[in-house]
Motif scaffolding. Structure first.
Motif, mmCIF file in Angstrom:
data_model
loop_
_atom_site.group_PDB
_atom_site.id
_atom_site.type_symbol
_atom_site.label_atom_id
_atom_site.label_comp_id
_atom_site.label_asym_id
_atom_site.label_seq_id
_atom_site.Cartn_x
_atom_site.Cartn_y
_atom_site.Cartn_z
ATOM 1 N N LEU A 31 -9.467 15.890 40.126
ATOM 2 C CA LEU A 31 -8.247 16.108 39.349
ATOM 3 C C LEU A 31 -7.036 15.394 39.920
ATOM 4 C CD1 LEU A 31 -7.546 19.897 38.658
ATOM 5 C CD2 LEU A 31 -7.593 18.044 36.967
ATOM 6 N N ASP A 32 -6.355 14.646 39.091
ATOM 7 C CA ASP A 32 -5.067 14.055 39.453
ATOM 8 C C ASP A 32 -3.990 15.168 39.485
ATOM 9 O OD1 ASP A 32 -3.150 11.898 39.760
ATOM 10 O OD2 ASP A 32 -2.598 12.274 37.667
ATOM 11 N N VAL A 33 -2.833 14.908 40.083
ATOM 12 C CA VAL A 33 -1.765 15.917 40.124
ATOM 13 C C VAL A 33 -0.565 15.538 39.248
ATOM 14 C CG1 VAL A 33 -0.047 17.086 41.576
ATOM 15 C CG2 VAL A 33 -2.386 16.799 42.396
ATOM 16 N N ASP A 34 0.107 14.434 39.606
ATOM 17 C CA ASP A 34 1.387 14.124 38.958
ATOM 18 C C ASP A 34 1.198 13.755 37.493
ATOM 19 O OD1 ASP A 34 3.031 14.575 41.206
ATOM 20 O OD2 ASP A 34 2.332 12.677 42.061
ATOM 21 N N ASN A 35 1.891 14.457 36.661
ATOM 22 C CA ASN A 35 1.810 14.271 35.213
ATOM 23 C C ASN A 35 0.485 14.725 34.601
ATOM 24 O OD1 ASN A 35 3.498 13.601 33.104
ATOM 25 N ND2 ASN A 35 4.077 11.685 34.085
ATOM 26 N N THR A 36 -0.358 15.321 35.443
ATOM 27 C CA THR A 36 -1.624 15.902 34.962
ATOM 28 C C THR A 36 -1.552 17.417 35.125
ATOM 29 O OG1 THR A 36 -2.935 13.932 35.451
ATOM 30 C CG2 THR A 36 -4.112 16.042 35.462
ATOM 31 N N LEU A 37 -1.193 17.863 36.352
ATOM 32 C CA LEU A 37 -1.091 19.302 36.632
ATOM 33 C C LEU A 37 0.361 19.760 36.757
ATOM 34 C CD1 LEU A 37 -3.880 19.741 39.343
ATOM 35 C CD2 LEU A 37 -4.088 19.989 36.863
ATOM 36 N N GLY A 115 -7.161 12.489 34.632
ATOM 37 C CA GLY A 115 -5.833 12.030 35.028
ATOM 38 C C GLY A 115 -5.082 11.414 33.872
ATOM 39 N N ASP A 116 -3.835 10.999 34.149
ATOM 40 C CA ASP A 116 -2.966 10.513 33.071
ATOM 41 C C ASP A 116 -2.764 9.005 33.090
ATOM 42 O OD1 ASP A 116 -1.336 11.071 35.540
ATOM 43 O OD2 ASP A 116 0.137 10.017 34.322
ATOM 44 N N GLN A 117 -3.403 8.286 34.047
ATOM 45 C CA GLN A 117 -3.138 6.846 34.116
ATOM 46 C C GLN A 117 -4.399 6.005 33.944
ATOM 47 O OE1 GLN A 117 -0.373 4.990 36.784
ATOM 48 N NE2 GLN A 117 0.397 6.974 37.452
ATOM 49 N N THR A 120 -5.248 3.685 37.255
ATOM 50 C CA THR A 120 -5.700 4.348 38.489
ATOM 51 C C THR A 120 -6.883 5.266 38.165
ATOM 52 O OG1 THR A 120 -4.001 6.052 38.155
ATOM 53 C CG2 THR A 120 -3.481 4.282 39.663
ATOM 54 N N ASP A 121 -6.663 6.276 37.328
ATOM 55 C CA ASP A 121 -7.685 7.297 37.073
ATOM 56 C C ASP A 121 -8.876 6.752 36.281
ATOM 57 O OD1 ASP A 121 -5.997 9.413 38.229
ATOM 58 O OD2 ASP A 121 -4.753 9.105 36.470
ATOM 59 N N VAL A 122 -8.605 6.095 35.167
ATOM 60 C CA VAL A 122 -9.700 5.628 34.295
ATOM 61 C C VAL A 122 -10.405 4.420 34.914
ATOM 62 C CG1 VAL A 122 -10.270 4.640 32.042
ATOM 63 C CG2 VAL A 122 -8.607 6.514 32.202
HETATM 64 MG MG LIG Z 1 -0.879 11.044 37.512
#
Ligand SMILES: [Mg+2]
Length: 172
Positions: A31-37, A115-117, A120-122
């Motif tokens: 799990l990502d944090v910023d803008n995700t959680l 995640g939201d990016q 980075t995430d995808v």
């Molecule tokens: Mg993020």
């Protein structure tokens, strides 16, 4: 399917149901944090996040936080929501994902990155051969680098179908 395409696109983390994760065949979440959680600079998660984490863990899924942000930001946040974490994970490179997987009690059958990016995430998930769920950013963002990345994401996001909770599973 390109390296920038997520497996699933959803608006927010609480849209992810145990049923969807079962359909995807995964048993662990990175799990990502910023803008995700949580909003990028805030200590408190979004209002629906703690309840969602509890629901997903009760349903038997393993969850570890994996963020590119600093330890000073990620450790206290992860403790506050009751999860293990890897900070400075250098997504889209696989190092942080590998460290996060080692924190799981049992070896996962399959992992999904949330995640939201895109870059980075995808991209990181695709490079590591893992599935991904891309979320829509929830908070306003400051700084030229994130604005540039959001601009670069536009073409990818324009092609995605945003799935809602409870809808039949659509692989992008
Ligand atoms: Mg993020």
């Amino acid at each position: 399917m390109g390296l920038l395409t997520p497996t699933v696109a959803m608006e927010k983390v609480s849209d992810i149901s145990p049923e969807l994760l079962r359909e995807m065949g995964v048993d662990a979440i990175l799990l990502d944090v910023d803008n995700t959680l949580a909003p990028p600079t805030e200590k408190e998660p979004y209002h629906d996040v703690q309840e969602w984490i509890d629901e997903i863990r009760r349903a038997g899924f393993a969850v570890v936080i994996c963020s590119n942000n600093y330890h000073s930001r990620i450790r206290p946040f992860s403790e506050s929501v009751g999860l293990e974490c890897v900070a400075m994970s250098l997504k889209p490179f696989p190092f942080g994902f590998n460290r996060a997987k080692r924190k799981l009690k049992e070896k996962p059958k399959a992992v999904v990155v949330v995640g939201d990016q895109v870059y980075t995430d995808v991209l990181g998930a695709n490079l590591a051969g893992m599935q991904s769920i891309l979320l829509s950013p929830r908070s306003e963002e400051k700084g030229w680098s994130i604005h540039l990345r959001r601009r670069l994401e536009r073409g990818v996001r324009a092609k995605l179908t945003i799935m809602k909770r409870g809808e039949p599973y659509v692989h992008q």
